[in-house]
Design an enzyme around this catalytic site. Structure first.
Site, short mmCIF file in Angstrom:
data_model
loop_
_atom_site.label_atom_id
_atom_site.label_comp_id
_atom_site.label_asym_id
_atom_site.label_seq_id
_atom_site.Cartn_x
_atom_site.Cartn_y
_atom_site.Cartn_z
N ASP A 1 9.45 2.61 -0.79
CA ASP A 1 8.48 3.31 0.05
C ASP A 1 8.78 2.93 1.50
O ASP A 1 8.37 1.88 1.98
CB ASP A 1 7.06 2.91 -0.35
N TYR B 1 0.86 -1.18 0.00
CA TYR B 1 0.00 0.00 0.00
C TYR B 1 0.90 1.23 0.00
O TYR B 1 1.81 1.33 0.82
CB TYR B 1 -0.89 -0.01 1.25
N LYS C 1 5.66 9.05 8.71
CA LYS C 1 5.48 8.50 10.06
C LYS C 1 6.57 8.94 11.04
O LYS C 1 6.51 10.04 11.56
CB LYS C 1 5.34 6.98 9.99
#
Ligand code: HOZ
Length: 440
Positions: free
Chosen positions: A254, A159, A282
């Site tokens: 990613d 994702y 994050k």
């Protein structure tokens, strides 16, 4: 490292025992789709109502009813130091007093970029954005602008945020709800996205053999967190980088989830690799809305105002967010990663033993402080294997853990995260809760 409390968590909310959360969810459902601002939070994948969180400290969450939980969501990754680390909070308070947003350059952004460049040797230049979705979307645009090609290769179960070209066989919430693709994405937007099975070297080689000259980039989670924790097979990441180089495409790691988590320099440090582009989020934002994409200088020079690839944002490099990020990055010491490894190994052993004791078909997968208890035999190497998990059993496990004061990610397909604020005692209690939950 903060440790909010050493007292055992009280009995946690069971269905019907969280009246304040229930009342808030009713109110929320009238004004927010599904009562939430991000789908996985709605607990639909596990049943029951979501808990509304009043505050968090160290490794603990406290819900609106005052119940306390050992937290393994960690805000879905950022809370590597534990929640509300006093030094980070103090830095944020000071920064906020100097102004919340300027929409103009600051020294803080320069320090932030310099700090990340020092941690990630693959990054010569970077651009700050506000979310992981923006980071991946923009990295792909830069890759397409640089190569002059359109095709994007991604992997099933990975994702990369919710931009149109990426909602093809994505993991995370989409996987949980059994919707491989999202409505509202025009056919054309995803026409150039090629989705391959993760860890399938032959499929990747075949894709390059067939369309190597059209491929702009290959994007992947170097350790997947969004179908549960799935590590790369030996050699798979290096193959991605090699094939990209050979065919003039760009590799994009990613590392929104893995960045600064699997090592200070992310999965690429852990595996000793240098992708062309990297996305971060994050942890680098220390719990604030901040992310970044960066990589080779020749590629990043296509980004506006240096080059023709446009990308902008009012809150990009926001001074308060950058301050939270810097205060967090400064505290990523070798000791922290040793501790995370030790705690992670203890949790892994404990969960495995609990599953064996209960004769439950399960496998535990972990890389550093990312861990998943899959309710399938395993090993899980791809989305096809992850999706054989018994999600009903996972739901029962999740409810059992919650009832015993452990806040585990509310989806089989989300990795759990440890923080430096977790203690050996927390792990013991979590394993005991797991043993009881599985036995029940
Ligand atoms: N997609 C995120 C986890 N993989 C969920 C974010 C959230 O709900 O906060």
């Amino acid at each position: 490292m903060t440790n909010a409390t050493s007292a055992p968590p009280p009995a946690a909310a069971r269905p019907g025992r969280a009246p304040a959360s229930r009342a808030l969810f009713d109110r929320a459902s009238a004004v927010l789709p599904g009562g939430v601002n991000s789908p996985v939070r709605a607990f639909r994948a596990v049943g029951g109502d979501p808990l509304f969180i009043a505050r968090a400290e160290g490794a603990r969450l406290f819900d609106a009813d005052g119940a306390e939980y050992i937290d393994y969501v960690g805000s879905w990754g950022p809370a590597i130091l534990g929640h509300a680390h006093p030094a980070v909070v103090a830095a944020v308070q000071e920064a906020a007093a100097r102004g919340l947003s300027f929409g103009a350059p600051t020294e803080l952004e320069v320090r932030f970029a310099e700090t990340l460049r020092a941690l990630y040797p693959s990054i010569d230049m970077l651009r700050c954005v506000s979310s992981g979705t923006e980071a991946t979307m923009s990295a792909i645009r830069a890759a397409r602008g640089f190569t002059g090609r359109d095709v994007l290769v991604k992997f099933e179960g990975c994702y990369h945020g919710h931009a149109d070209p990426l909602l093809v066989k994505a993991g995370s919430g989409l996987a949980t709800f059994g919707a491989p693709d999202s409505a509202g994405v025009p056919e054309g937007a995803a026409r150039n996205t090629l989705s391959l099975p993760y860890n399938d070297a032959a499929a990747l080689e075949a894709a390059f053999a067939a369309r190597g000259g059209d491929i702009a980039a290959v994007i992947l989670e170097p350790v997947v967190g969004n179908m549960g924790c799935v590590p790369p097979e030996p050699g798979f990441l290096a193959l991605v980088i090699d094939l990209c180089r050979k065919h003039g495409a760009l590799s994009i790691f990613d590392e929104v989830m893995t960045g600064c988590r699997l090592a200070r320099g992310g999965a690429q440090e852990r595996f000793g690799l240098r992708p062309d582009l990297t996305t971060l989020g994050k942890i680098v934002g220390g719990g604030m809305p901040l992310a970044a994409y960066g990589g080779r200088a020749d590629v990043m020079r296509v980004v506006s105002p240096l080059g023709p690839v446009y990308q902008a944002g009012t809150l990009s490099g926001n001074p308060v967010a950058v301050t939270a990020g810097l205060a967090t990055l400064e505290r990523l010491t070798p000791d922290l990663y040793e501790r995370l490894e030790r705690l992670g190994a203890a949790l892994e052993r404990g969960l495995r033993a609990a599953a064996e004791a209960a004769s439950v078909t399960a496998c535990v997968q972990r890389v550093g402080s990312m861990i998943t208890l899959f309710f399938t035999r395993g090993p899980v190497r791809s989305w096809a294997e992850a999706s054989t998990s018994d999600t009903k059993r996972f739901s029962a496990f999740h409810a059992g853990m919650l009832a015993r004061g452990v806040y585990w990610p509310p989806s089989q397909y989300e990795a759990a995260f440890l923080s430096g604020a977790h203690t050996e005692q927390d792990i013991e209690r979590t394993v005991a809760a797991c043993r009881e939950a599985l036995a029940a």
